[in-house]
Design an enzyme around this catalytic site. Sequence first.
Site, PDB file in Angstrom:
ATOM      1  N   ASN A 191       0.836  -1.193   0.000  1.00 48.47           N
ATOM      2  CA  ASN A 191       0.000   0.000   0.000  1.00 48.47           C
ATOM      3  C   ASN A 191       0.876   1.250   0.000  1.00 48.47           C
ATOM      4  O   ASN A 191       1.571   1.525   0.986  1.00 48.47           O
ATOM      5  CB  ASN A 191      -0.908   0.032   1.224  1.00 48.47           C
ATOM      6  CG  ASN A 191      -1.710   1.326   1.308  1.00 48.47           C
ATOM      7  OD1 ASN A 191      -2.682   1.509   0.594  1.00 48.47           O
ATOM      8  ND2 ASN A 191      -1.280   2.240   2.170  1.00 48.47           N
ATOM      9  N   GLU A 192       0.892   1.974  -1.120  1.00 45.88           N
ATOM     10  CA  GLU A 192       1.439   3.325  -1.277  1.00 45.88           C
ATOM     11  C   GLU A 192       2.950   3.433  -1.187  1.00 45.88           C
ATOM     12  O   GLU A 192       3.493   4.546  -1.193  1.00 45.88           O
ATOM     13  CB  GLU A 192       0.776   4.298  -0.278  1.00 45.88           C
ATOM     14  CG  GLU A 192      -0.719   4.440  -0.501  1.00 45.88           C
ATOM     15  CD  GLU A 192      -1.371   5.561   0.286  1.00 45.88           C
ATOM     16  OE1 GLU A 192      -2.494   5.936  -0.063  1.00 45.88           O
ATOM     17  OE2 GLU A 192      -0.738   6.059   1.241  1.00 45.88           O
TER      18      GLU A 192
END
Length: 856
Positions: A414-415
Site C-alpha cells: 500500500n502506497e
Amino acid sequence: MKDVIRLTEGWSLHHDGTPLPAQVPGCVHTDLLAAGVIPDPYLGLNEREVAWVGRRAWTYSRALDPEDTAADGHERTDLVFDGLDTAAVIGVDGRELGRTRNMHRRHRFDVTGVFGTLRVDFASAYDEAAAVRARTGDRPNVYPEPFQYIRKMACNFGWDWGPTLVTAGIWRPVRLERWSTARLAQVRPLVTVADGAGRVEIHVALERTARGEGRRLGLRASVAGVEARAETDGEDAVLTLDVPGVALWWPRGHGAQPLYDLTLTLLDETGEPLDSWERRIGFRTVTVDRSPDEHGTGFTFVVNGTRIFARGVNWIPDDAFPSRITPERYRTRLRQTAGTGADLVRIWGGGIYEDDAFYDVCDELGLMVWQDFLFACAAYPEEQPLRGEVEAEARDNVVRLMSHPSLVLWNGNNENLWGFRDWDWEPELAGDSWGGGYYLDLLPRVVAELDPTRPYTAGSPWSGSWEHHPNDPAHGTHHSWEVWNRQDYAEYRASVPRFVAEFGWQAPPATATLRRALPGEHLAPDSPGMLHHQKAEDGNGKLNRGIARHFALPEDDFDRWHYLAQVVQARAVAAGIEHWRAHWPRCAGTVVWQINDCWPVSSWAAIDGDGRLKPLYHELRRVYADRLVTLQPATEGPHLAVVNQSADPWHTSVALRRLRADGSTVEESVREVSVAPRSVTRLAVPRALVPDASSAKEFLVADARSDGCARSDADVRAGSGARSDADVRAGSGARPGTGSGIGGESLRSLYFPVPDKHFAYPAPHYDVTVRDLAGDGSGTGAGRGSVEVVVTAHTLVRDLLLQPDRLGPDAVCDTGLRTLLPGESVRVRVDGLTAAERAGLDADAVRAALFCVEPV
C-alpha cells in the site's frame, strides 16, 4: 490418524510477578482489561493511560502434561501456533524450543516427550523493532512509529484512524498435533476452468518421521463426485481431478456462488488414514486486463470472461485487538458490506491476513477479495532478519488462502511505490533498500510459483511500470487523496482514473457511539475526547473546511455540526462514485476508503466502531446499486448518465423537471432511455431544463424507475414519493435512488447550480407520524420491536436524515439521507427498539432525531 489437542485452557499471563488468568487466543491488553488492571483504552483518553503495556516484556505459561506429548501410539508430537504476536521465545522448563519474530506466520515445534511448564516470553515490540533498526539503519516512514522494522500489524502502532495499542500475545489458536509416519505439510489446490470443465491440480508436500522415510504412501482426493489417487515414496506428489460441467462461481450481482467440498486423505500402505485436509473451493477464472488503450493503461477485473466494474470497499482490522474478532462478527460485518451493493473487499496492507472465517464468508457472499501483502506507507529494509521472514510469511499465507474462490488479486503493498517516488524517500534513502525488491521481484516470484491462477500487482497505487508516475490516474490503480486533504469533493469530477483503489471523506461516528466512548463529556467538535478520537492530521480542520464550502459552519451547535459532517461525507463519496461509474468502461472500479472502523473514532468509515451505520452506508447502497441515474455537472451544462450494471437491458422513462425552490415547475420533460447490459448511456439535458448557472432559486430533478416501467404525466407531477405497502415492508429498497435494480424502485438525482449556503431554501416544513409495528414479529433482538415513521413534506426538504440511535442506542433504520419535494412522503422503518423506547415514541420525539438542510 493424526490426533489434535487444542491448548485453550490453563494459561496465565505474568504481570509484575503475579499470574493473571489469560485467554488464548487473546492478547495482553484484553487479559489486563479482564483482570481490571487497565481501563478500557477505547473510552475517553484511556489510550494514553495504557501506552506502557506495549513497551514491556510479557510471559504466558501453562502446564504441558506428559500424557499430552507422550507417544501414546504416535511417533511425533508437534506444538503448533497459528499466530504469535510477535517476538517470542518458546521454551519448556528452561529448554528453548525456538524463537519467532513474525505475527503473520504459523510456527511448529517438535515437543515429543517434552513436558513441564510451557513458557512463551514476548519481548516488547518496540525493543524488537529497535534491535532490527540498529542492524538495518533508518528508513523513512509516514508515521513516527517503527512498524517497518517488525513483521507485525502496522496499525497496532497507530494510524490516522486507529489508536496506538501495541499488542503482544498468543493471538491465534495453539494446539498439539500427534502423528506417525507422515503428515500433510502443505496442500496447494490450483483450481482452473476451461471449456466448461473444471480442473483441480493438488500439489502435496509431506513431512515424514524417521520410520516413515521411503515408505510408499497413498493419497486420495475427491471433489464433486470425482476421485483421484496417487502413490509416493518421496516428499511430493500431484493429483489431478477433472470435473466436467462445473457450475461457475461469480461475484455477487453477476451470478451464483456454488462451492464444492474438496477433500484429501493421506494413507499408509494398508489404506489406513494418516492425515486429512479439506476445503471448499469454487470454479472460476480471474484476470486483470491491463491493456494499453487511447486513455492510457487499463485495470479491469475479468471474471469468467466477463469484464466487471468493481464496486469495492477497503477493509481494515475490525478491532485493534484482532483476537476479539469472532466468526460471527466477520459474518455480520461482511453481510453489512454486501448490503451496500459492494462486490469487492480490499484487505489493506497495514493490517493482517484475516482469519479463514473472513474468506469463507466472502466465498459464500460473492465478495471478491483483493489481498494486500502487509506493507504500508513506509520504506521497508530488505536485509536480514526481515527478508527471510517476509518470504516465509508470503509463502505461508499464499498457500493458506489460495483455495478461496473469492480471492482475486495479490497486491504487493500500500502506497510504498508512490512514496518512494513522490514523498522524498528516494534522496533520503541514498541507495539503501526500501522494499522495491519485495514488490517487484520476491513477491511476484512467490505468487507465480505457488499460485499462478491469480493475478499479482506490485502495489496500490501502481501505474504498471516506472515509465509513468506510480499514481498516474491514466495508468493502473490510483489513490485520490488531494480531495479531502486539500480540495472540495467536486474535484473528483476533474479526472477519470482507470481504477480508483482509495478515496474517501471523514465524518464522526453516530451520536450513541460518541456518548458511549466519551462518557460524561460535553460533546463539541474540539472537546478533549473528540480531538483524541480524531487521529487524522488536521482532521477537524478538514472536516470544517469541507462543511464550510457548502454550508454555514455551525457555531456552538454540536448536533448540527455532526449532521452536516455526515451529509458532506455521504455527498463526497457519492460524487466520486457517480462520476466514475458514468465513465465505465474507461474507469473500471472504485474502492471506498473505508467500510469499517477498529474503535470509536472520526474516520472515513461507513460503519462506525460500534457497528452503527453512518448515512454514508445508505448512500453506498444507492450509488452501488445495479442501476443508477445521475446528473453530472459539465462545462456545457449537466448531463444525464443512466448506468446499468445488471445483466439485462434496461428501458426506462426518465422524468426531468426544472423546479423552483418552492417546488413549482418551470419546465418538465420525459425521456425514454435504453441502456444495454453492463453499460452507460449519457444524454445532454435539454437547455430549457437547465437552471441558470448562478440561480439560487432553481434546481433540476431526474426521476426514473429501476424496473424500467414507464411513468405517466401524473407520476411526473406527483414525483417519486408514493410507495405501496409492499414497498414499506421491504424497507429502504424503494426509496429514491436506492435498490438492487429489482422490484420497481425509484431512482432520483438532483442538480443544484450553487452551493447549499447560497441556495434560497424555504424553511423546512413537514409532518411526522409514528406507527408501532411491534406486532409484526420482525423486530431485532429479544423483546425488541419496530416502528414506522412517515414524514410528509410541505416544502422542499433537502437531505432529511433520521438518526435512529437518538431514539434508542440499538435502533437501526432502513434509509439514510432523503430529499423530498412538496407533497412527497417517505416511510422509514426503525428496528431494534425496546418496549419502553417504543412506548415513549411520538412525533415530537422523532422530530428531535430528524435533521435536514436549513436556510442560511
